[in-house]
Design an enzyme around this catalytic site. Structure first.
Site, PDB file in Angstrom:
ATOM      1  N   GLU A 135       1.145  -1.692  -0.069  1.00  0.00           N
ATOM      2  CA  GLU A 135      -0.018   0.233   0.453  1.00  0.00           C
ATOM      3  C   GLU A 135       0.768   1.307  -0.067  1.00  0.00           C
ATOM      4  OE1 GLU A 135      -2.950   1.624  -0.545  1.00  0.00           O
ATOM      5  OE2 GLU A 135      -4.226   0.334  -0.038  1.00  0.00           O
ATOM      6  N   ARG A 178      -6.776   1.255  12.510  1.00  0.00           N
ATOM      7  CA  ARG A 178      -5.545   0.753  12.564  1.00  0.00           C
ATOM      8  C   ARG A 178      -5.670   2.276  11.123  1.00  0.00           C
ATOM      9  NH1 ARG A 178      -4.683  -0.979   7.144  1.00  0.00           N
ATOM     10  NH2 ARG A 178      -5.697  -2.728   6.067  1.00  0.00           N
ATOM     11  N   ASN A 185      -4.703   4.299   7.577  1.00  0.00           N
ATOM     12  CA  ASN A 185      -4.962   3.536   5.898  1.00  0.00           C
ATOM     13  C   ASN A 185      -4.695   4.512   5.144  1.00  0.00           C
ATOM     14  OD1 ASN A 185      -4.585   1.174   4.543  1.00  0.00           O
ATOM     15  ND2 ASN A 185      -7.603   1.738   3.578  1.00  0.00           N
ATOM     16  N   GLU A 244     -12.449  -5.400   9.307  1.00  0.00           N
ATOM     17  CA  GLU A 244     -12.757  -4.614   8.351  1.00  0.00           C
ATOM     18  C   GLU A 244     -14.285  -5.492   8.081  1.00  0.00           C
ATOM     19  OE1 GLU A 244     -10.797  -6.380   4.858  1.00  0.00           O
ATOM     20  OE2 GLU A 244      -9.467  -5.855   5.432  1.00  0.00           O
ATOM     21  N   ASN A 247      -9.922   5.034   1.935  1.00  0.00           N
ATOM     22  CA  ASN A 247      -8.677   4.275   1.234  1.00  0.00           C
ATOM     23  C   ASN A 247      -9.519   6.238   0.118  1.00  0.00           C
ATOM     24  OD1 ASN A 247      -7.284   2.470   0.605  1.00  0.00           O
ATOM     25  ND2 ASN A 247      -9.585   1.388   1.005  1.00  0.00           N
ATOM     26  N   ASP A 296     -10.390   1.439  -4.548  1.00  0.00           N
ATOM     27  CA  ASP A 296      -9.137   1.053  -3.285  1.00  0.00           C
ATOM     28  C   ASP A 296      -8.727   1.910  -3.276  1.00  0.00           C
ATOM     29  OD1 ASP A 296      -6.523   0.766  -1.649  1.00  0.00           O
ATOM     30  OD2 ASP A 296      -7.226  -1.207  -1.563  1.00  0.00           O
TER      31      ASP A 296
END
Length: 301
Positions: free
Chosen positions: A23, A104, A106, A125, A151, A201
């Site tokens: 990522e 977390r 991201n 998730e 995202n 994403d």
């Protein structure tokens, strides 16, 4: 460009890392920075030389961004940290979500004013506990809430629009950024059927103001015009494409991070390069990497 040399329809595998969850690609100072969230790794890859460095973070690491003083900032599950590539150290600076241990960090971006924008998400998730934050001279403040997997964000070339993905819902949102950094006029920029097209994403915005979105489970990266119409699709030889950064020696090469997470043994056998880094000609330049000017209200430079 070739390091590992496999090419598929103009898409080339340039680095074999087998990331569980690659990522956060960032083109900075002639190198590609990215992370493997689940393996707690920070990577730096220099395409011109093939040099590849790796550091281990003390927790899941969602992204790294450059600081105005020349250092690096890392977004870990435990909060914001100063990361020193010279000795591999991570120095804790700020707890973002002390009451959400299941979350977390991201994905992130930095705007031209040096403000840091980043998201959080439920590590399992499933819970809609994810938020998007803005960090500037006034501190760290949430600007979007109620999302399972955030995202982005990504910022338009004029700095007036913020894009972010509600990944599980299959929606890409656009928001107007007010002068004070608050958001207004949230609207759906584009939407997909996740069952047939994959999950949106990481988004980025190129130098022409077009939005590129990678698709987890969708085998591709798609480019959208500023009015939300899909204008291009780049197919990759792996299903889980997480985000691209545009840079390279020519300034127009897109580097895509990918993930092996969630693949069954049978699917993994069909895509042995899942988790590797791929490159293709974007046909357009990216925006420059901006540096973080503040952390939790403290001026960096």
């Amino acid at each position: 460009m070739a390091v590992n040399g496999e090419v598929n329809g103009g898409v080339e595998r340039v680095l074999g890392v087998g990331a569980m969850l690659g990522e956060g690609p960032l083109w900075l100072d002639d190198a590609l920075w990215f992370v493997d969230i689940k393996q707690h790794r920070v990577h730096r890859f220099t395409p011109a030389t093939g040099d590849h460095q790796t550091w281990t973070a003390p927790a899941q690491v969602g992204w790294v961004q450059p600081l105005a003083d020349g250092g690096m900032l890392a977004g870990l599950q435990t909060g914001l940290h100063r990361f020193d590539p010279a000795d591999g150290s991570f120095t804790h600076l700020h707890v973002v979500e002390p009451d959400s241990p299941g979350n977390r960090l991201n994905d992130s971006t930095v705007d031209a004013a040096g403000r840091l924008w980043f998201g959080s998400m439920d590590d399992g998730e499933s819970a809609a506990s994810g938020l998007i934050y803005r960090a500037d001279a006034d501190g760290v403040a949430p600007v979007v809430d109620g999302i399972v997997i955030t995202n982005g964000p990504a910022i338009s070339t004029d700095g007036a629009t913020l894009y972010h993905c509600d990944t599980l819902a299959g929606t890409i949102h656009a928001c107007t950024i007010r002068e004070d950094g608050s958001l207004a006029d949230t609207r759906i920029f584009a939407a997909v059927d996740v069952a047939t097209q994959g999950y949106p994403d990481g988004p980025i915005v190129d130098a022409e103001g077009y939005v590129w979105v990678s698709f987890y489970g969708g085998w591709c990266v798609r480019r959208y015009s500023p009015d939300g119409k899909q204008v291009a699709e780049i197919r990759l030889p792996v299903s889980n494409v997480t985000k691209i950064a545009i840079g390279g020696p020519d300034g127009r090469t897109a580097y895509a991070t990918t993930a092996a997470k969630g693949l069954s043994d049978d699917h993994r056998a069909l895509q042995p390069y899942a988790g590797d880094v791929f490159a293709f000609d974007a046909g357009v330049a990216g925006q420059p990497a901006h540096r973080v000017a503040t952390i939790a209200g403290r001026r960096i430079a």
